[in-house]
Design an enzyme around this catalytic site. Sequence first.
Site, PDB file in Angstrom:
ATOM      1  N   TRP A 100       0.855  -1.179   0.000  1.00  0.00           N
ATOM      2  CA  TRP A 100       0.000   0.000   0.000  1.00  0.00           C
ATOM      3  C   TRP A 100       0.894   1.233   0.000  1.00  0.00           C
ATOM      4  O   TRP A 100       1.603   1.472   0.982  1.00  0.00           O
ATOM      5  CB  TRP A 100      -0.892  -0.032   1.255  1.00  0.00           C
ATOM      6  CG  TRP A 100      -1.664   1.181   1.665  1.00  0.00           C
ATOM      7  CD1 TRP A 100      -1.568   1.845   2.860  1.00  0.00           C
ATOM      8  CD2 TRP A 100      -2.722   1.837   0.944  1.00  0.00           C
ATOM      9  NE1 TRP A 100      -2.484   2.864   2.920  1.00  0.00           N
ATOM     10  CE2 TRP A 100      -3.204   2.893   1.759  1.00  0.00           C
ATOM     11  CE3 TRP A 100      -3.291   1.644  -0.324  1.00  0.00           C
ATOM     12  CZ2 TRP A 100      -4.230   3.751   1.350  1.00  0.00           C
ATOM     13  CZ3 TRP A 100      -4.314   2.489  -0.725  1.00  0.00           C
ATOM     14  CH2 TRP A 100      -4.776   3.519   0.106  1.00  0.00           C
ATOM     15  N   SER A 114       1.047   4.290   0.833  1.00  0.00           N
ATOM     16  CA  SER A 114       0.208   5.098   1.722  1.00  0.00           C
ATOM     17  C   SER A 114       0.606   6.567   1.724  1.00  0.00           C
ATOM     18  O   SER A 114       1.782   6.910   1.900  1.00  0.00           O
ATOM     19  CB  SER A 114       0.367   4.521   3.132  1.00  0.00           C
ATOM     20  OG  SER A 114       0.071   5.469   4.119  1.00  0.00           O
ATOM     21  N   GLY A 115      -0.395   7.431   1.598  1.00  0.00           N
ATOM     22  CA  GLY A 115      -0.151   8.868   1.705  1.00  0.00           C
ATOM     23  C   GLY A 115       0.235   9.253   3.127  1.00  0.00           C
ATOM     24  O   GLY A 115       1.087  10.121   3.340  1.00  0.00           O
ATOM     25  N   PHE A 116      -0.367   8.591   4.087  1.00  0.00           N
ATOM     26  CA  PHE A 116      -0.054   8.825   5.504  1.00  0.00           C
ATOM     27  C   PHE A 116       1.429   8.544   5.749  1.00  0.00           C
ATOM     28  O   PHE A 116       2.145   9.341   6.353  1.00  0.00           O
ATOM     29  CB  PHE A 116      -0.944   7.903   6.351  1.00  0.00           C
ATOM     30  CG  PHE A 116      -0.740   7.983   7.833  1.00  0.00           C
ATOM     31  CD1 PHE A 116      -1.641   8.662   8.638  1.00  0.00           C
ATOM     32  CD2 PHE A 116       0.339   7.354   8.449  1.00  0.00           C
ATOM     33  CE1 PHE A 116      -1.470   8.729  10.011  1.00  0.00           C
ATOM     34  CE2 PHE A 116       0.528   7.412   9.818  1.00  0.00           C
ATOM     35  CZ  PHE A 116      -0.380   8.104  10.603  1.00  0.00           C
ATOM     36  N   ASP A 140      -0.592  14.397   6.883  1.00  0.00           N
ATOM     37  CA  ASP A 140      -1.226  13.827   5.684  1.00  0.00           C
ATOM     38  C   ASP A 140      -2.393  14.730   5.276  1.00  0.00           C
ATOM     39  O   ASP A 140      -3.554  14.443   5.549  1.00  0.00           O
ATOM     40  CB  ASP A 140      -1.706  12.406   6.042  1.00  0.00           C
ATOM     41  CG  ASP A 140      -2.293  11.658   4.858  1.00  0.00           C
ATOM     42  OD1 ASP A 140      -2.131  12.114   3.717  1.00  0.00           O
ATOM     43  OD2 ASP A 140      -2.935  10.613   5.093  1.00  0.00           O
ATOM     44  N   ARG A 189     -13.118   5.071  -2.797  1.00  0.00           N
ATOM     45  CA  ARG A 189     -13.105   5.062  -1.320  1.00  0.00           C
ATOM     46  C   ARG A 189     -14.113   6.071  -0.797  1.00  0.00           C
ATOM     47  O   ARG A 189     -14.047   7.245  -1.156  1.00  0.00           O
ATOM     48  CB  ARG A 189     -11.689   5.418  -0.849  1.00  0.00           C
ATOM     49  CG  ARG A 189     -11.581   5.861   0.607  1.00  0.00           C
ATOM     50  CD  ARG A 189     -10.118   5.976   0.994  1.00  0.00           C
ATOM     51  NE  ARG A 189      -9.905   6.671   2.227  1.00  0.00           N
ATOM     52  CZ  ARG A 189      -8.707   6.799   2.802  1.00  0.00           C
ATOM     53  NH1 ARG A 189      -7.630   6.266   2.234  1.00  0.00           N
ATOM     54  NH2 ARG A 189      -8.582   7.468   3.931  1.00  0.00           N
TER      55      ARG A 189
HETATM   56  C1  SPV Z   1      -3.194   6.079   4.248  1.00  0.00           C
HETATM   57  O1  SPV Z   1      -2.525   5.146   4.729  1.00  0.00           O
HETATM   58  O2  SPV Z   1      -2.693   7.086   3.759  1.00  0.00           O
HETATM   59  C2  SPV Z   1      -4.655   5.985   4.249  1.00  0.00           C
HETATM   60  C3  SPV Z   1      -5.312   5.194   5.290  1.00  0.00           C
HETATM   61  O3  SPV Z   1      -5.269   6.622   3.423  1.00  0.00           O
HETATM   62  S1  SPV Z   1      -5.677   6.297   6.583  1.00  0.00           S
HETATM   63  O4  SPV Z   1      -4.485   6.982   6.988  1.00  0.00           O
HETATM   64  O5  SPV Z   1      -6.258   5.502   7.653  1.00  0.00           O
HETATM   65  O6  SPV Z   1      -6.683   7.259   6.089  1.00  0.00           O
HETATM   66 MG    MG Z   2      -4.156   8.116   2.576  1.00  0.00          MG
END
Ligand code: SPV
Ligand code: MG
Length: 290
Positions: free
Chosen positions: A40, A42-44, A54, A155
Amino acid sequence: MSPGKRLRLTIEAKGLAHVMAGHSPLSALLVDEAGFDGVWASGFELSALHGLPDMSLMSMTQHLDMVRAMVAATTLPVVADIDTGFGNAVNVVHAVKCYEQAGAAAVVIEDKIFPKVSSLTCGGRQELAGIEEFRGKIAAAVAARRDPDFLVVARTEALIAGFGLNEALRRAAAYEAAGADMILVHSKQAVPEEIEGFAKAWSGHTPIVIVPTTYPQLTEYRIRELGNIAMVIYGNHAIRASIAAMRSTFARIRRDGSAVNADCDLVSVDDVFELQGMAEIRKIEEKFLR
Ligand code: SPV
Ligand code: MG
């Protein structure tokens, strides 16, 4: 075989794909080594890696470059978190072309307004895009892909924004009608009931994706029992594990005044060499260096 096809086949074969967050080629390699089915992007995680919240502060290019590097580092399919799609449907078309070309297997686009705020932020501003506008973005993403197996995941943040189950279902149905291959439904409840309620009430044919960060007690057995969940994303466990490990090692070295005690709990330098592909370099040196 295309990365999208590989991810689809994995889901077909296993019924459920386990996808772990990554933020770098090294983390992607470790996701692969641990036996997950995908990474994944991930943006986070990538925001945290840059020391940023984020909140749509990273550019598409920063994220895309990392996706490309992770694709190069692993054979696993990479699921790209493209937030709100970096703008309107025009930006989404551009993004889908770029991410598919970079070698991603899938993109996940969320129905919030740019700039978004992390779903997990306490009291964060969670503004949703209109359903029609977001349907347009999903249809644009589907039209823009070249490989029909490249996955477009819609999403919905309806539960995160506090609009409840019916609005989440209404949005999921609209996004399915727009051509989404999967519906990611996000929740930040401390218990899995909200997500279980959605999965039980969902009458669409499109499989569900979940991100059990705040409700980690939801077991694989229970997820499979729900029957319509195709992918579980562990959204931020790579960066959180890294922070925990660095923090404790740094503190120990400061406390002890030397690295002697911390050293035995770290991976060896040889282990790092292996991850860096040094064995392959040695072979190249032997064969070609004159
Ligand atoms: C990410 O991992 O960037 C997500 C999941 O989008 S969350 O941070 O839970 O929104
Ligand atoms: Mg994200």
